[in-house]
Design a protein around this motif. Structure first.
Motif, short mmCIF file in Angstrom:
data_model
loop_
_atom_site.label_atom_id
_atom_site.label_comp_id
_atom_site.label_asym_id
_atom_site.label_seq_id
_atom_site.Cartn_x
_atom_site.Cartn_y
_atom_site.Cartn_z
N GLU A 76 0.90 -1.16 0.12
CA GLU A 76 0.12 0.06 -0.14
C GLU A 76 0.93 1.16 0.03
OE1 GLU A 76 -3.90 1.69 2.41
OE2 GLU A 76 -2.58 0.26 3.54
N SER A 80 1.20 4.16 -3.14
CA SER A 80 1.04 5.52 -2.65
C SER A 80 2.24 6.33 -3.05
CB SER A 80 0.63 5.67 -1.30
OG SER A 80 0.58 7.09 -0.83
N PRO A 98 -9.68 7.30 -7.70
CA PRO A 98 -9.77 6.29 -6.70
C PRO A 98 -10.23 4.98 -6.96
CG PRO A 98 -10.18 8.57 -5.96
CD PRO A 98 -10.31 8.45 -7.71
N SER A 99 -11.23 4.76 -7.43
CA SER A 99 -12.07 3.70 -7.79
C SER A 99 -10.99 2.75 -8.46
CB SER A 99 -13.35 3.80 -8.53
OG SER A 99 -13.88 2.62 -8.83
N GLU A 100 -10.41 3.05 -9.40
CA GLU A 100 -9.42 2.36 -10.17
C GLU A 100 -8.30 1.95 -9.54
OE1 GLU A 100 -7.99 2.32 -14.84
OE2 GLU A 100 -7.22 4.05 -13.55
N ARG A 102 -8.27 1.56 -6.19
CA ARG A 102 -8.75 0.68 -5.17
C ARG A 102 -8.82 -0.77 -6.00
NH1 ARG A 102 -8.70 -0.24 0.29
NH2 ARG A 102 -9.60 -2.16 0.44
N GLU A 103 -9.33 -0.83 -6.98
CA GLU A 103 -9.34 -2.21 -7.86
C GLU A 103 -8.08 -2.78 -7.99
OE1 GLU A 103 -10.71 -4.17 -12.17
OE2 GLU A 103 -11.01 -1.84 -11.61
N PHE A 105 -5.44 -1.98 -6.03
CA PHE A 105 -5.00 -2.43 -5.00
C PHE A 105 -5.36 -3.74 -4.51
CE2 PHE A 105 -5.76 -2.59 -0.28
CZ PHE A 105 -4.23 -2.48 0.00
N ASP A 106 -6.53 -4.05 -4.57
CA ASP A 106 -7.39 -5.33 -4.35
C ASP A 106 -6.69 -6.35 -5.05
OD1 ASP A 106 -8.95 -4.00 -2.42
OD2 ASP A 106 -10.68 -4.00 -3.59
#
Length: 296
Positions: A76, A80, A98-100, A102-103, A105-106
């Motif tokens: 993480e 960043s 942010p949505s992409e 987060r995807e 990152f997951d």
């Protein structure tokens, strides 16, 4: 380096030339464009660094100690920090959302979970030693072009003491892995084939004692699949004498075609390699000012 006379080349630069000499000339000789930042490169660097850190700890201490470290927190933080640096390189312009983010990152967490559970199947410590990560490769590939320097680094090198063998590993990220067409892509293969050749030359290790391996990290798995899927795919391209000679010859052709013997760039036009795959994703495809195959 004396950049006024010396030129640094790399595998990525050479691969662009092999795909399209005109694009290479625009980007490296003419300095017309700068590479764009994107989420795929960001993710690749972050997961790459994290796995190197994890495997290093595994070999230097133990697998249990590596598992006790905050691997996900490290990933993480890498995501960043690299994003902040790439944001600045991109003229302080966001290249994802942010949505992409987060995807991705997951997806990285899923890869790391799989690696932690299955690490013994990929990194056996019995008889194996970690030589290091980011092992530098630097040499003059062509004896008549002493100012053209090849630079690169090996993601990871392992040594198997019982057999006196070395293994060069290159980490690649992919959406769903490499299919048969990707595996047959010789330009992809040439990276490790060339690294094997140069590693042998620089460190005086016989070619037959060096193995090469692409360690492919899959972000996604196929849905409704009838067979078990893995987040990691291993591919070891053929790297015998014929392949080694072909890669070396193509690199020599690139140097001879692109540089004068004093290291300066050759002038003149470099023809575009206008194929559907090359042009579809090219950043110059909409500009006739930069590419005669452009559409505007």
């Amino acid at each position: 380096f004396n950049y006024s006379v010396q030129k640094v080349i790399s595998y990525s630069q050479w691969s662009i030339f092999l795909n399209c000499p005109h694009k290479w000339a625009l980007q490296y000789r003419d300095k017309q464009v700068k590479p764009e930042q994107n989420i795929q490169f960001l993710f690749g660097k972050a997961i790459h660094n994290t796995i190197q850190q994890y495997i290093t700890q595994m070999y230097e201490t133990s697998g249990a100690e590596a598992d006790r470290s905050d691997v996900k927190g490290y990933f993480e933080n890498e995501l960043s920090e690299i994003y902040k640096a790439d944001y600045k390189k991109n003229n302080n312009t966001h290249f994802t959302n942010p949505s992409e983010l987060r995807e991705f990152f997951d997806d990285g967490i899923d890869i790391l979970d799989f690696l932690q559970k299955k690490k013994a199947g990929y990194f056996n410590k019995k008889g194996w030693h970690l030589i290091g990560c980011e092992i530098p490769i630097q040499l003059t590939p062509h004896p008549l072009y002493k100012n053209v320097i090849f630079k690169g680094s090996l993601d990871m090198v392992l040594y198997h003491e019982p057999t006196n063998k070395y293994k060069i590993i290159d980490f690649k990220t992919s959406t769903k892995g490499w299919n048969d067409m990707a595996k047959r892509d010789e330009i992809k293969q040439y990276q490790l084939i060339l690294y094997k050749q140069f590693f042998s030359q620089i460190y005086n290790i016989p070619l037959e004692d060096i193995d090469i391996e692409f360690f492919i990290l899959k972000r996604k798995l196929y849905e409704n699949c009838d067979f078990p899927q893995k987040r990691i795919q291993i591919f070891s391209p053929p790297s015998g004498k014929i392949k080694l000679n072909r890669a070396t010859q193509l690199l020599d052709n690139f140097i001879i075609s692109s540089f004068n013997t004093d290291g300066t760039y050759k002038t003149g036009d470099f023809e575009p390699n206008a194929t559907l795959d090359n042009c579809k994703w090219c950043i110059h495809k909409d500009s006739k000012n930069l590419c005669p195959k452009g559409i505007s």
